[in-house]
Design a protein around this motif. Structure first.
Motif, PDB file in Angstrom:
ATOM      1  N   PRO A 228     -10.649  14.855  -2.138  1.00 26.54           N
ATOM      2  CA  PRO A 228     -10.005  14.346  -3.357  1.00 26.54           C
ATOM      3  C   PRO A 228     -10.796  14.667  -4.624  1.00 26.54           C
ATOM      4  O   PRO A 228     -10.203  15.034  -5.646  1.00 26.54           O
TER       5      PRO A 228
ATOM      6  N   THR B 198       0.844  -1.196   0.000  1.00 23.24           N
ATOM      7  CA  THR B 198       0.000   0.000   0.000  1.00 23.24           C
ATOM      8  C   THR B 198       0.879   1.245   0.000  1.00 23.24           C
ATOM      9  O   THR B 198       1.785   1.362   0.820  1.00 23.24           O
ATOM     10  N   PHE B 199       0.621   2.148  -0.933  1.00 16.84           N
ATOM     11  CA  PHE B 199       1.376   3.407  -0.979  1.00 16.84           C
ATOM     12  C   PHE B 199       1.145   4.204   0.304  1.00 16.84           C
ATOM     13  O   PHE B 199       0.073   4.153   0.888  1.00 16.84           O
ATOM     14  N   HIS B 200       2.149   5.021   0.669  1.00 14.33           N
ATOM     15  CA  HIS B 200       1.994   5.851   1.865  1.00 14.33           C
ATOM     16  C   HIS B 200       1.246   7.144   1.555  1.00 14.33           C
ATOM     17  O   HIS B 200       1.009   7.948   2.437  1.00 14.33           O
ATOM     18  N   TYR B 201       0.870   7.357   0.290  1.00 16.03           N
ATOM     19  CA  TYR B 201       0.261   8.631  -0.099  1.00 16.03           C
ATOM     20  C   TYR B 201      -1.109   8.826   0.556  1.00 16.03           C
ATOM     21  O   TYR B 201      -1.810   7.880   0.877  1.00 16.03           O
ATOM     22  N   CYS B 202      -1.483  10.112   0.710  1.00 13.16           N
ATOM     23  CA  CYS B 202      -2.780  10.452   1.297  1.00 13.16           C
ATOM     24  C   CYS B 202      -3.906   9.937   0.384  1.00 13.16           C
ATOM     25  O   CYS B 202      -3.707   9.764  -0.820  1.00 13.16           O
ATOM     26  N   PRO B 203      -5.092   9.745   0.939  1.00 14.59           N
ATOM     27  CA  PRO B 203      -6.224   9.338   0.098  1.00 14.59           C
ATOM     28  C   PRO B 203      -6.442  10.341  -1.044  1.00 14.59           C
ATOM     29  O   PRO B 203      -6.444  11.551  -0.816  1.00 14.59           O
ATOM     30  N   GLY B 204      -6.584   9.811  -2.246  1.00 12.93           N
ATOM     31  CA  GLY B 204      -6.892  10.679  -3.384  1.00 12.93           C
ATOM     32  C   GLY B 204      -5.699  11.358  -4.007  1.00 12.93           C
ATOM     33  O   GLY B 204      -5.830  12.045  -5.017  1.00 12.93           O
ATOM     34  N   CYS B 205      -4.519  11.183  -3.449  1.00 13.78           N
ATOM     35  CA  CYS B 205      -3.301  11.756  -4.040  1.00 13.78           C
ATOM     36  C   CYS B 205      -3.017  11.031  -5.349  1.00 13.78           C
ATOM     37  O   CYS B 205      -2.968   9.805  -5.384  1.00 13.78           O
TER      38      CYS B 205
ATOM     39  N   GLY C 109      -0.207   7.993  -6.961  1.00 14.10           N
ATOM     40  CA  GLY C 109      -0.421   6.561  -7.190  1.00 14.10           C
ATOM     41  C   GLY C 109      -0.792   6.261  -8.637  1.00 14.10           C
ATOM     42  O   GLY C 109      -0.362   5.243  -9.191  1.00 14.10           O
TER      43      GLY C 109
END
Lengths: 253, 352, 68
Positions: A221, A15-22, A25
């Motif tokens: 997002p 799982t990417f560490h990016y914020c939701p909706g960033c 990805g």
């Protein structure tokens, strides 16, 4: 039923560490899809920036190098010059590429380094919490432009593709976006063209991807996608700024 | 064996090619630019990459990129340029990458001058960038020794996966001396960590200096310091000259050691029991050799082309058990043998 | 006949997929949070799914697999 869409193999199953909706990805996935389609994972070396995508080295399954802030094009130059048959790409944000790393970017382009640069423009410094970026729009509120970016004080945003398109070493300078499915499909084509340019030894290819940062923009997002469309695209028009395949350079090089 | 009269900088460059260096990234700065000019010409014949970078910062990061793929990479500069490279050097050390960096020192601080200096000793041995790390630092004192040091620097850098610096100065870089290039068999060191494309045959390699978990970062630094401890044990070197019965022992490195040696010879002619300890490696510092060479001395005299930087390490090496005096010229001024001799004579209590 | 599968733990509930679906059958469910605390995306009517993969194209987390 057959699987018609899944995670590309060149991306790790984490799982990417990016914020939701960033949308980082999405851009990661597009690069990985191109690597899969060209079958070049084993011959590709990626160079990560400093910024939100600093840990992209964990996400791409090809060999990866972590560069200092802004230095990815120089690192990629060292890799490519000593390994001309390998594929080399950098993945950089706006602060990395267009502020601290401007010299490395411009000179890699003007030398015509045969590399691919994926430039993610989201008009803010995401990792450090939303300060002004070189691409922050006039009037945009950030931590360090609390009254909105005033060009009188903070200067104007840098339009990277327009600038690099003036250089003879640039083979491809194209701006795309990832705020809608049609735009994402266009973005993938541009990224593929950039990697094909490298395969065909055409020189420096940069794909600027307009991206969102819902967290630091203070938007949901979905609203962030809308801001990209309504505010960013008018300032940073999408399109091909230079493509030596379509328009061969006039001067003899 | 072929014997050539060569300028120090050019000899260094030729030696690098013979040591298996495959690429050089640099930026012009006096007094080391001959290294770039020589390699720009020679790499075309010898097979290798020469690239003039847009800045020292870019050059060191190109070295980082090339070294990441496992090839022998080198850069060179002079004092102000080395300061610019320090960011990249810290990343190279933090990423456990081998490379060779040459500093042909000039006077500082700031733009300083272009004449020889040794004022970057602290920078090279203590603080070439942020964070806990060391470089191997070699201080040759003749053109021939510069040639011989290059291979050793590449070999040890590869073996211990760390950057190595050859700390020369404008005098050594610019002087011409006869040199021979020995048949070199550069060590072939396996680099399974290299990020040069996994070819679908192994897991992906990551070259990285970022460790967000404190315990993981601490472990990576501690592991590196274990290697440093082994290097200190095995690879500290110094030349001892007439130290067996010496009562006044001079410590000096690089070009200054040549001046000091002349002064020691002058003192001996006058019956003064003087000797010289010349550190060949500045990191690791030759602590044992300093103690061995000064065992019969009542006074040490540290001679440097600076306001006194190595003197701290000399004092630490002998735990301040004896007086360590200092003689230094700076700003590009080279001390004269007669100046050093006069100081030896004074410390010895006059001519015998 | 087509269907999407949302990886429950990878989904961050950002809802970008809901904007992309031409049939408007992808929504965020409101019953169960995943380990990260997000309400995840689901297809509310499998029978209408055409397998166009627009939702998956829009997903920033590679959380959607599409079969057709």
């Amino acid at each position: 039923m057959a699987v018609v869409f899944e995670k590309p193999k060149a991306l790790a199953d984490i799982t990417f560490h990016y914020c939701p909706g960033c949308t980082h990805g999405i851009i990661h996935r597009l690069v990985a899809e191109v690597i899969d389609e060209m079958g070049i994972e084993g011959e590709t070396i990626g160079v990560c920036p400093v910024g939100c995508s600093v840990m992209a080295y964990d996400y791409f399954n090809c060999d990866m190098i972590e560069a200092a802030h802004g230095r990815a094009p120089a690192v990629a130059t060292g890799v490519k010059r000593t390994n001309p048959d390998k594929f080399v790409f950098t993945y950089q944000g706006d602060g990395d590429l267009a502020a601290i790393g401007t010299a490395e970017t411009v000179h890699a382009a003007t030398r015509g380094e045969n590399i691919v640069v994926i430039f993610v423009n989201n008009t803010t410094y995401g990792m450090t919490g939303g300060q002004m970026a070189p691409t922050t729009l006039p009037g945009q509120i950030t931590q360090t432009t609390p009254y909105g970016r005033d060009p009188e004080l903070a200067g104007y945003p840098v339009r990277v593709c327009e600038m690099l398109a003036t250089l003879s070493g640039t083979a491809l300078a194209q701006r795309v976006a990832v705020n809608s499915v049609p735009h994402i499909r266009e973005a993938k084509k541009a990224i593929k063209k950039a990697f094909e340019n490298q395969r065909d030894k055409k020189g420096f290819s940069i794909v600027e991807v307009l991206s969102t940062c819902p967290t630091n923009w203070g938007l949901s997002p979905v609203d962030a996608l809308k801001r990209l469309e309504d505010e960013m695209i008018p300032y940073y028009p999408l399109g091909v700024y230079k493509d030596t395949n379509a328009f061969p350079p006039k001067e003899a090089e | 064996m072929e014997r050539n009269l060569m300028k120090g900088n050019e000899a260094l460059a030729e030696a690098a090619i013979r040591a298996g260096c495959k690429c050089f990234f640099g930026y012009p700065i006096t007094p080391q630019t001959e290294i770039s000019a020589y390699l720009a010409k020679r790499f075309r014949q010898a097979g290798g990459v020469f690239l003039q970078a847009e800045s020292e910062i870019a050059a060191i990061n190109m070295v980082l990129g090339a070294a990441s793929t496992g090839v022998r990479a080198m850069t060179s500069s002079s004092s102000p340029g080395i300061s610019l490279k320090s960011e990249g050097i810290s990343y190279i050390a933090g990423s456990d990458l081998p490379c060779v960096i040459i500093n042909v020192q000039r006077g500082g601080p700031g733009l300083g001058g272009i004449q020889p200096s040794q004022a970057d000793y602290w920078q090279a041995t203590k603080a070439l960038g942020h964070g806990d790390f060391q470089l191997l630092v070699f201080a040759p004192s003749s053109v021939q020794e510069m040639v011989d040091t290059v291979t050793k620097a590449f070999d040890l850098a590869d073996e211990y996966r760390m950057p190595a610096m050859i700390l020369a100065d404008g005098l050594l870089g610019q002087m011409m001396e006869p040199v021979t290039f020995p048949e070199i068999s550069a060590k072939q060191i396996d680099k399974p960590w290299a990020a040069n494309g996994h070819g679908n045959k192994r897991e992906h390699n990551i070259i990285n200096s970022l460790f967000l978990q404190p315990d993981v970062l601490e472990k990576s630094v501690r592991d590196r310091f274990e290697r440093y401890a082994e290097i200190k044990e095995k690879h500290a070197e110094a030349e001892l000259y007439m130290t067996d019965d010496a009562e006044v022992v001079v410590t000096a490195y690089g070009a200054t050691a040549r001046v000091a040696k002349s002064a020691v010879n002058m003192a001996r002619e006058q019956g003064i029991k003087a000797g010289l300890i010349r550190p060949v490696t500045l990191w690791p510092f030759p602590v044992k050799q300093i103690n061995e060479g000064s065992k019969n001395a009542h006074t040490l005299l540290c001679v440097e082309m600076s306001m006194g930087q190595m003197i701290d390490d000399v004092k630490l090496a002998i735990n301040c058990s004896k007086p360590v005096e200092f003689l230094g010229r700076t700003g590009g001024v080279i001390p004269k043998p007669s100046e050093v001799f006069e100081e030896i004579k004074r410390l010895a209590g006059g001519a015998k | 006949m087509a269907k999407i599968t949302v990886n429950f733990e990878k989904c961050k509930g950002c809802a970008l997929c809901t904007t992309a679906c031409p049939k408007k059958i992808v929504e965020l469910q409101k019953e169960k949070r995943n380990r990260k605390g997000y309400f995840t995306a689901v297809c509310i009517d499998d029978s209408q799914c055409i397998g166009c993969a627009m939702c998956a194209t829009m997903c920033p987390d590679c959380a959607i697999t599409v079969e057709k």
